[in-house]
Motif scaffolding. Sequence first.
Motif, mmCIF file in Angstrom:
data_model
loop_
_atom_site.group_PDB
_atom_site.id
_atom_site.type_symbol
_atom_site.label_atom_id
_atom_site.label_comp_id
_atom_site.label_asym_id
_atom_site.label_seq_id
_atom_site.Cartn_x
_atom_site.Cartn_y
_atom_site.Cartn_z
ATOM 1 N N ASP A 236 0.818 -1.212 0.000
ATOM 2 C CA ASP A 236 0.000 0.000 0.000
ATOM 3 C C ASP A 236 0.853 1.264 0.000
ATOM 4 O OD1 ASP A 236 0.920 -0.167 2.597
ATOM 5 O OD2 ASP A 236 -1.063 -0.266 3.515
ATOM 6 N N THR A 237 2.160 1.088 0.101
ATOM 7 C CA THR A 237 3.102 2.198 0.045
ATOM 8 C C THR A 237 4.453 1.657 -0.405
ATOM 9 O OG1 THR A 237 3.990 4.084 1.280
ATOM 10 C CG2 THR A 237 3.823 2.000 2.459
ATOM 11 N N THR A 238 5.359 2.533 -0.775
ATOM 12 C CA THR A 238 6.697 2.113 -1.170
ATOM 13 C C THR A 238 7.375 1.385 -0.017
ATOM 14 O OG1 THR A 238 6.919 4.001 -2.648
ATOM 15 C CG2 THR A 238 8.960 2.940 -1.965
ATOM 16 N N CYS A 239 8.041 0.293 -0.341
ATOM 17 C CA CYS A 239 8.801 -0.437 0.672
ATOM 18 C C CYS A 239 10.116 -0.900 0.048
ATOM 19 C CB CYS A 239 7.996 -1.592 1.251
ATOM 20 S SG CYS A 239 7.447 -2.812 0.055
ATOM 21 N N TRP A 240 10.981 -1.477 0.868
ATOM 22 C CA TRP A 240 12.289 -1.928 0.416
ATOM 23 C C TRP A 240 12.519 -3.360 0.866
ATOM 24 C CZ3 TRP A 240 11.010 2.879 1.797
ATOM 25 C CH2 TRP A 240 11.342 3.913 0.920
ATOM 26 N N ALA A 241 13.027 -4.174 -0.058
ATOM 27 C CA ALA A 241 13.442 -5.541 0.249
ATOM 28 C C ALA A 241 14.899 -5.466 0.686
ATOM 29 C CB ALA A 241 13.286 -6.434 -0.978
ATOM 30 N N LEU A 242 15.175 -5.862 1.915
ATOM 31 C CA LEU A 242 16.501 -5.717 2.510
ATOM 32 C C LEU A 242 17.367 -6.940 2.221
ATOM 33 C CD1 LEU A 242 15.413 -4.194 5.948
ATOM 34 C CD2 LEU A 242 16.051 -3.000 3.832
ATOM 35 N N ALA A 243 18.040 -6.917 1.079
ATOM 36 C CA ALA A 243 18.849 -8.067 0.649
ATOM 37 C C ALA A 243 19.959 -8.377 1.637
ATOM 38 C CB ALA A 243 19.428 -7.811 -0.743
ATOM 39 N N HIS A 244 20.490 -7.377 2.326
ATOM 40 C CA HIS A 244 21.562 -7.596 3.293
ATOM 41 C C HIS A 244 21.043 -8.187 4.607
ATOM 42 C CE1 HIS A 244 19.963 -3.605 3.941
ATOM 43 N NE2 HIS A 244 20.628 -3.456 5.069
ATOM 44 N N HIS A 245 19.752 -8.420 4.698
ATOM 45 C CA HIS A 245 19.143 -9.074 5.852
ATOM 46 C C HIS A 245 18.626 -10.467 5.485
ATOM 47 C CE1 HIS A 245 18.573 -5.612 8.841
ATOM 48 N NE2 HIS A 245 19.337 -5.152 7.869
ATOM 49 N N VAL A 246 19.157 -11.058 4.434
ATOM 50 C CA VAL A 246 18.719 -12.392 4.027
ATOM 51 C C VAL A 246 18.871 -13.350 5.212
ATOM 52 C CG1 VAL A 246 20.978 -13.058 3.058
ATOM 53 C CG2 VAL A 246 18.892 -14.181 2.250
ATOM 54 N N THR A 247 17.861 -14.188 5.402
ATOM 55 C CA THR A 247 17.883 -15.092 6.544
ATOM 56 C C THR A 247 17.068 -16.346 6.261
ATOM 57 O OG1 THR A 247 17.604 -15.191 8.955
ATOM 58 C CG2 THR A 247 15.865 -14.088 7.707
ATOM 59 N N SER A 248 17.343 -17.360 7.025
ATOM 60 C CA SER A 248 16.575 -18.598 6.978
ATOM 61 C C SER A 248 15.546 -18.554 8.101
ATOM 62 C CB SER A 248 17.515 -19.793 7.173
ATOM 63 O OG SER A 248 16.794 -20.989 7.263
ATOM 64 N N VAL A 249 14.299 -18.883 7.774
ATOM 65 C CA VAL A 249 13.245 -18.913 8.790
ATOM 66 C C VAL A 249 12.522 -20.254 8.733
ATOM 67 C CG1 VAL A 249 12.859 -16.429 8.830
ATOM 68 C CG2 VAL A 249 11.511 -17.836 7.304
ATOM 69 N N SER A 250 12.014 -20.650 9.857
ATOM 70 C CA SER A 250 11.216 -21.864 9.934
ATOM 71 C C SER A 250 9.914 -21.665 9.167
ATOM 72 C CB SER A 250 10.904 -22.185 11.391
ATOM 73 O OG SER A 250 9.928 -23.207 11.476
ATOM 74 N N LEU A 251 9.516 -22.681 8.440
ATOM 75 C CA LEU A 251 8.229 -22.613 7.744
ATOM 76 C C LEU A 251 7.075 -22.424 8.726
ATOM 77 C CD1 LEU A 251 8.608 -25.331 4.977
ATOM 78 C CD2 LEU A 251 8.465 -22.863 4.675
ATOM 79 N N ARG A 252 7.286 -22.814 9.999
ATOM 80 C CA ARG A 252 6.238 -22.617 11.001
ATOM 81 C C ARG A 252 6.000 -21.143 11.303
ATOM 82 N NH1 ARG A 252 8.053 -26.579 15.612
ATOM 83 N NH2 ARG A 252 10.069 -26.014 14.759
ATOM 84 N N ARG A 253 6.949 -20.284 10.941
ATOM 85 C CA ARG A 253 6.790 -18.837 11.133
ATOM 86 C C ARG A 253 6.134 -18.163 9.924
ATOM 87 N NH1 ARG A 253 9.930 -16.232 15.096
ATOM 88 N NH2 ARG A 253 11.547 -17.498 16.036
ATOM 89 N N VAL A 254 5.977 -18.881 8.822
ATOM 90 C CA VAL A 254 5.589 -18.301 7.537
ATOM 91 C C VAL A 254 4.098 -18.460 7.271
ATOM 92 C CG1 VAL A 254 5.925 -18.487 5.033
ATOM 93 C CG2 VAL A 254 7.892 -18.666 6.576
ATOM 94 N N ASN A 255 3.461 -17.346 6.891
ATOM 95 C CA ASN A 255 2.066 -17.356 6.455
ATOM 96 C C ASN A 255 2.030 -16.920 4.990
ATOM 97 O OD1 ASN A 255 0.666 -17.918 9.043
ATOM 98 N ND2 ASN A 255 1.736 -16.051 9.628
#
Length: 118
Positions: free
Chosen positions: A74-93
């Motif tokens: 709904d507004t401009t945002c930024w994808a933070l490539a330098h914050h790439v991380t692995s997350v558990s699928l249990r955290r993902v919606n």
Amino acid sequence: MSRPTAGSIVVVDWRGDSRPQEPGRLRPAVVVEDHELFPEEYPNMLVVPLTRDEGLAHRSFAEQIEPTVDNGADTTCWALAHHVTSVSLRRVNLTASRITAEQLSSIRRRIMVAVGAV
């Protein structure tokens, strides 16, 4: 849950155990992994968080994402490539939102720069 594909926008639940300067709430993120490399049952996935805070958007490593119908922003945002991380699928919606193939390619190039691969 089926594994989201690269370019999908997901919502990650980082509440509860974050440290200072780490995500600590529900936050959208872009899936950046090559889903064909991991079996469906693999428990984690690679993402980069999205933020509206331009102050976190380091010029070399943040992909600007303008709002579109496809990405649901709904507004401009930024994808933070330098914050790439692995997350558990249990955290993902899952969401129905996606970034473009060009944006995904740019984020992946920025990740390579951030980790010294180029």
